[in-house]
Design a protein around this motif. Structure first.
Motif, mmCIF file in Angstrom:
data_model
loop_
_atom_site.group_PDB
_atom_site.id
_atom_site.type_symbol
_atom_site.label_atom_id
_atom_site.label_comp_id
_atom_site.label_asym_id
_atom_site.label_seq_id
_atom_site.Cartn_x
_atom_site.Cartn_y
_atom_site.Cartn_z
ATOM 1 N N ASN A 260 0.690 -1.269 -0.051
ATOM 2 C CA ASN A 260 -0.011 0.109 -0.068
ATOM 3 C C ASN A 260 0.908 1.425 0.075
ATOM 4 O OD1 ASN A 260 -2.926 -1.301 0.461
ATOM 5 N ND2 ASN A 260 -1.609 -2.152 2.190
ATOM 6 N N GLY A 261 2.294 1.369 0.406
ATOM 7 C CA GLY A 261 2.754 2.306 0.443
ATOM 8 C C GLY A 261 2.576 3.134 1.697
ATOM 9 N N ARG A 262 2.742 4.331 1.902
ATOM 10 C CA ARG A 262 2.636 5.038 3.179
ATOM 11 C C ARG A 262 1.090 4.926 3.765
ATOM 12 N NH1 ARG A 262 4.736 9.637 5.487
ATOM 13 N NH2 ARG A 262 6.300 9.833 3.702
ATOM 14 N N ALA A 263 1.007 5.003 4.891
ATOM 15 C CA ALA A 263 -0.476 4.916 5.368
ATOM 16 C C ALA A 263 -0.942 6.135 5.617
ATOM 17 C CB ALA A 263 -0.373 4.005 6.741
ATOM 18 N N GLY A 264 -1.946 6.277 5.064
ATOM 19 C CA GLY A 264 -2.787 7.613 5.665
ATOM 20 C C GLY A 264 -2.964 7.845 7.157
ATOM 21 N N ASP A 265 -3.293 6.995 7.665
ATOM 22 C CA ASP A 265 -3.581 6.888 9.134
ATOM 23 C C ASP A 265 -2.922 5.510 9.602
ATOM 24 O OD1 ASP A 265 -4.391 6.409 11.967
ATOM 25 O OD2 ASP A 265 -6.147 8.030 11.638
ATOM 26 N N SER A 266 -1.768 5.510 9.938
ATOM 27 C CA SER A 266 -1.208 4.187 10.693
ATOM 28 C C SER A 266 -2.017 3.602 11.791
ATOM 29 C CB SER A 266 0.411 4.532 10.891
ATOM 30 O OG SER A 266 0.412 5.205 11.963
ATOM 31 N N SER A 267 -2.395 4.368 12.637
ATOM 32 C CA SER A 267 -3.160 3.689 13.818
ATOM 33 C C SER A 267 -4.574 3.171 13.331
ATOM 34 C CB SER A 267 -3.522 4.922 14.930
ATOM 35 O OG SER A 267 -2.265 5.198 15.560
ATOM 36 N N GLU A 268 -5.092 3.929 12.325
ATOM 37 C CA GLU A 268 -6.498 3.147 11.905
ATOM 38 C C GLU A 268 -5.801 1.947 11.303
ATOM 39 O OE1 GLU A 268 -10.091 4.135 8.731
ATOM 40 O OE2 GLU A 268 -8.409 5.651 9.167
ATOM 41 N N ALA A 269 -4.751 1.820 10.250
ATOM 42 C CA ALA A 269 -4.381 0.768 9.508
ATOM 43 C C ALA A 269 -4.066 -0.288 10.713
ATOM 44 C CB ALA A 269 -3.339 0.885 8.747
ATOM 45 N N MET A 270 -3.328 -0.177 11.904
ATOM 46 C CA MET A 270 -3.094 -1.384 12.791
ATOM 47 C C MET A 270 -4.466 -1.640 13.517
ATOM 48 S SD MET A 270 -0.263 -2.746 13.854
ATOM 49 C CE MET A 270 0.958 -1.542 13.554
ATOM 50 N N ARG A 271 -5.358 -0.824 13.672
ATOM 51 C CA ARG A 271 -6.512 -1.183 14.433
ATOM 52 C C ARG A 271 -7.383 -1.991 13.512
ATOM 53 N NH1 ARG A 271 -6.701 4.281 16.265
ATOM 54 N NH2 ARG A 271 -8.047 4.766 14.589
ATOM 55 N N ASN A 272 -7.284 -2.244 12.163
ATOM 56 C CA ASN A 272 -8.277 -2.698 11.503
ATOM 57 C C ASN A 272 -7.431 -4.081 11.212
ATOM 58 O OD1 ASN A 272 -10.006 -0.945 10.946
ATOM 59 N ND2 ASN A 272 -8.977 -0.070 9.222
ATOM 60 N N ALA A 273 -6.252 -4.510 11.600
ATOM 61 C CA ALA A 273 -5.683 -5.734 11.009
ATOM 62 C C ALA A 273 -5.630 -6.545 12.510
ATOM 63 C CB ALA A 273 -4.094 -5.459 11.203
ATOM 64 N N ARG A 274 -5.736 -7.771 12.171
ATOM 65 C CA ARG A 274 -5.775 -8.676 13.356
ATOM 66 C C ARG A 274 -4.395 -9.036 13.859
ATOM 67 N NH1 ARG A 274 -9.611 -13.943 12.174
ATOM 68 N NH2 ARG A 274 -11.064 -12.271 11.932
ATOM 69 N N ILE A 275 -3.274 -9.294 13.060
ATOM 70 C CA ILE A 275 -2.160 -9.557 13.521
ATOM 71 C C ILE A 275 -0.949 -8.675 12.946
ATOM 72 C CG2 ILE A 275 -0.403 -11.288 13.715
ATOM 73 C CD1 ILE A 275 -2.986 -12.034 15.199
ATOM 74 N N CYS A 276 0.018 -8.047 13.672
ATOM 75 C CA CYS A 276 1.049 -7.582 13.292
ATOM 76 C C CYS A 276 2.148 -8.493 13.011
ATOM 77 C CB CYS A 276 1.271 -6.323 14.021
ATOM 78 S SG CYS A 276 3.126 -5.472 13.478
ATOM 79 N N LEU A 277 2.876 -8.488 12.131
ATOM 80 C CA LEU A 277 4.095 -9.329 11.781
ATOM 81 C C LEU A 277 5.181 -8.829 11.455
ATOM 82 C CD1 LEU A 277 2.769 -12.235 9.282
ATOM 83 C CD2 LEU A 277 2.822 -12.077 11.903
ATOM 84 N N ALA A 278 6.341 -8.821 12.161
ATOM 85 C CA ALA A 278 7.586 -8.145 12.155
ATOM 86 C C ALA A 278 8.725 -8.884 12.407
ATOM 87 C CB ALA A 278 7.459 -6.989 13.469
ATOM 88 N N PRO A 279 9.112 -9.790 11.317
ATOM 89 C CA PRO A 279 10.219 -10.612 11.445
ATOM 90 C C PRO A 279 11.469 -9.647 11.264
ATOM 91 C CG PRO A 279 9.316 -10.903 9.356
ATOM 92 C CD PRO A 279 8.462 -9.896 9.985
ATOM 93 N N ILE A 280 11.798 -9.016 12.220
ATOM 94 C CA ILE A 280 13.105 -8.314 12.239
ATOM 95 C C ILE A 280 14.416 -8.903 12.351
ATOM 96 C CG2 ILE A 280 14.191 -6.264 13.059
ATOM 97 C CD1 ILE A 280 11.280 -5.199 13.556
ATOM 98 N N ARG A 281 15.371 -9.108 11.689
ATOM 99 C CA ARG A 281 16.481 -9.874 11.876
ATOM 100 C C ARG A 281 17.700 -8.977 12.307
ATOM 101 N NH1 ARG A 281 15.974 -13.663 6.749
ATOM 102 N NH2 ARG A 281 15.710 -12.043 5.670
ATOM 103 N N PHE A 282 17.689 -7.896 12.040
ATOM 104 C CA PHE A 282 18.626 -6.957 12.695
ATOM 105 C C PHE A 282 18.145 -5.469 12.910
ATOM 106 C CE2 PHE A 282 18.962 -7.305 8.088
ATOM 107 C CZ PHE A 282 19.098 -5.674 7.671
ATOM 108 N N GLY A 283 19.152 -4.826 13.673
ATOM 109 C CA GLY A 283 18.401 -3.406 13.922
ATOM 110 C C GLY A 283 18.502 -3.120 15.608
ATOM 111 N N ALA A 284 18.422 -2.026 16.017
ATOM 112 C CA ALA A 284 18.464 -1.548 17.447
ATOM 113 C C ALA A 284 17.275 -0.592 17.747
ATOM 114 C CB ALA A 284 19.821 -0.905 17.518
ATOM 115 N N GLY A 285 17.546 -0.219 19.104
ATOM 116 C CA GLY A 285 16.466 0.659 19.585
ATOM 117 C C GLY A 285 15.199 0.002 20.027
ATOM 118 N N LEU A 286 14.222 0.728 19.927
ATOM 119 C CA LEU A 286 12.677 0.349 20.109
ATOM 120 C C LEU A 286 12.150 0.185 18.928
ATOM 121 C CD1 LEU A 286 11.546 1.913 23.331
ATOM 122 C CD2 LEU A 286 12.585 -0.350 23.177
#
Length: 412
Positions: A260-286
């Motif tokens: 979809n590209g940029r979310a117009g409202d990321s909170s709304e997009a997140m609320r409409n989803a049932r599950i968030c998937l984040a298979p992050i394999r490297f990175g730092a911070g929160l």
């Protein structure tokens, strides 16, 4: 009224990245503490930058190696200077020390850049990250910048521990300051969309950030095909700012991989989803996406690096696993089991309310700044390493900057 100068790496874009949200949290705190705040950056304006004028924050675009920055410091006379990431301290810290030596220098690290780089290199080379960051120039630069500042804000307890245990930094110059979040009330929890009202999976993240692109590619090639086999009616909605052509080329409606590209409202997009998937394999911070999932009642499945620094000993709002097969199995299970899903949603609310209380951490920051202000000389004498690094940086950076200034002047 004290004056605060914020030197930003970029204009804050809270709708594009977790770093933008973090900066806005700090700016909100400063503006409400009766400070006069001036935000400066060398970056160009963007269409997604926050409206700082609405917070009563003045803004100014500055240039690298430009004597006009000296004039700005002379005129504004800040009591506090906040650097957004260590690169800004490298560029402008010596000017602050020269012109406003009594100003308290704060570094907001966002995350430890050297740790993120080492983990990415380790992932790609199949090596251990700790074998890489000690020999890295980036590590030396970032640790030096931390020493040169009166206080550095560290967003993750894991990164605090790393700085204490591996680099022996003095605790007096570090402050654990995670995201500053509002509590989730019982009423807000009740008003979240229910399990039945939600559908699909979601993955979200700024595509200028390499760990996000890697995670989406991993979803596309390895994880999503197996989930889709078991859940043929489900889709995965991919969101993220600054998606390039290579990202949109992953879009495939037949397999339910929707870019979809940029979310117009990321909170709304997140609320409409049932599950968030984040298979992050490297990175730092929160990882802001996982925090946002919890804020919107969306259970998530991630890796140990993805969850790092967020939940401490509290149960995760879904599952944490570095196993590809387990990641797939748990995603299917959580998507299909309403009772389990409800339990995990509540776990996320507990993490937000227990670990990220805005009032508690704002109070800690305010107290520490007051302590430093009263005892600034003693505070700096304790940090002799920082004073020594300032001396050597000033000598090298001063002459290099003056050389570039003169070169630019001759061009004009």
């Amino acid at each position: 009224m004290s004056k605060v100068l914020v030197i930003g790496y970029v204009w804050p874009e809270p709708t594009s990245s977790a770093a933008g949200s973090r900066m806005m949290q700090l700016l909100n705190f400063l503006s409400k503490e009766d400070h006069e705040v001036l935000f400066c950056t060398t970056a160009r304006n963007t269409g997604n930058m926050a409206d700082l004028d609405s917070l009563g924050i003045n803004t100014k675009r500055i240039k690298l190696n430009d004597p006009e920055v000296d004039d700005l410091l002379e005129e504004f006379k800040p009591d506090i200077v906040l650097f957004d990431r260590f690169m800004m301290e490298e560029q402008f810290g010596w000017r602050v020390d020269k012109i406003c030596p009594q100003a308290i220098k704060i570094l907001d690290t966002e995350d430890l850049h050297f740790l993120r780089q080492a983990r990415e290199r380790a992932f790609k080379k199949n090596e251990k990250a700790e074998d890489l960051y000690f020999d890295s120039d980036l590590t030396k630069r970032e640790i030096s910048a931390i020493y040169r500042c009166d206080l550095s804000l560290i967003i993750s307890e894991a990164e605090m521990q790393l700085l204490f245990s591996e680099f022996r930094l003095p605790k007096e110059i570090l402050l654990y300051l995670p995201y500053l979040l509002e509590m989730i009330s019982e009423n807000k929890l009740r008003n979240f969309p229910s399990f039945e009202e939600r559908k699909d999976f979601i993955s979200i993240g700024n595509f200028l950030h390499e760990p996000n692109w890697n995670a989406v590619l991993y979803l596309k090639e390895k994880i999503w095909p197996q989930i889709r086999k078991k859940l043929p009616e489900a889709n995965i909605q991919i969101y993220g700012a600054y998606a390039s052509e290579k990202v949109f080329n992953l879009h495939d409606e037949k397999t339910g991989f929707i870019v979809n590209g940029r979310a117009g409202d990321s909170s709304e997009a997140m609320r409409n989803a049932r599950i968030c998937l984040a298979p992050i394999r490297f990175g730092a911070g929160l990882k802001g996406k996982l925090i946002e999932a919890m804020q919107n009642g969306t259970p998530s499945i991630t890796t140990n690096i993805g969850a790092e620094g967020i939940n401490s000993e509290l149960p995760w709002n879904g599952f944490i696993t570095d196993s590809e097969n387990e990641f797939i199995t748990k995603a299917i299970e959580l998507y299909s089991d309403q009772n389990l899903w409800n339990q995990k949603q509540i776990a996320g609310v507990e993490i937000i309310n227990t670990r990220f209380c805005k009032e508690e951490f704002q109070s800690n920051l305010k107290s520490r700044l007051e302590e430093i202000k009263v005892n600034i000389s003693a505070h700096r004498h304790m940090n002799f390493t920082g004073e020594m690094l300032k001396y050597h940086l000033h000598k090298s950076t001063y002459y290099m900057s003056r050389f570039i200034e003169e070169k630019n002047r001759n061009k004009n």
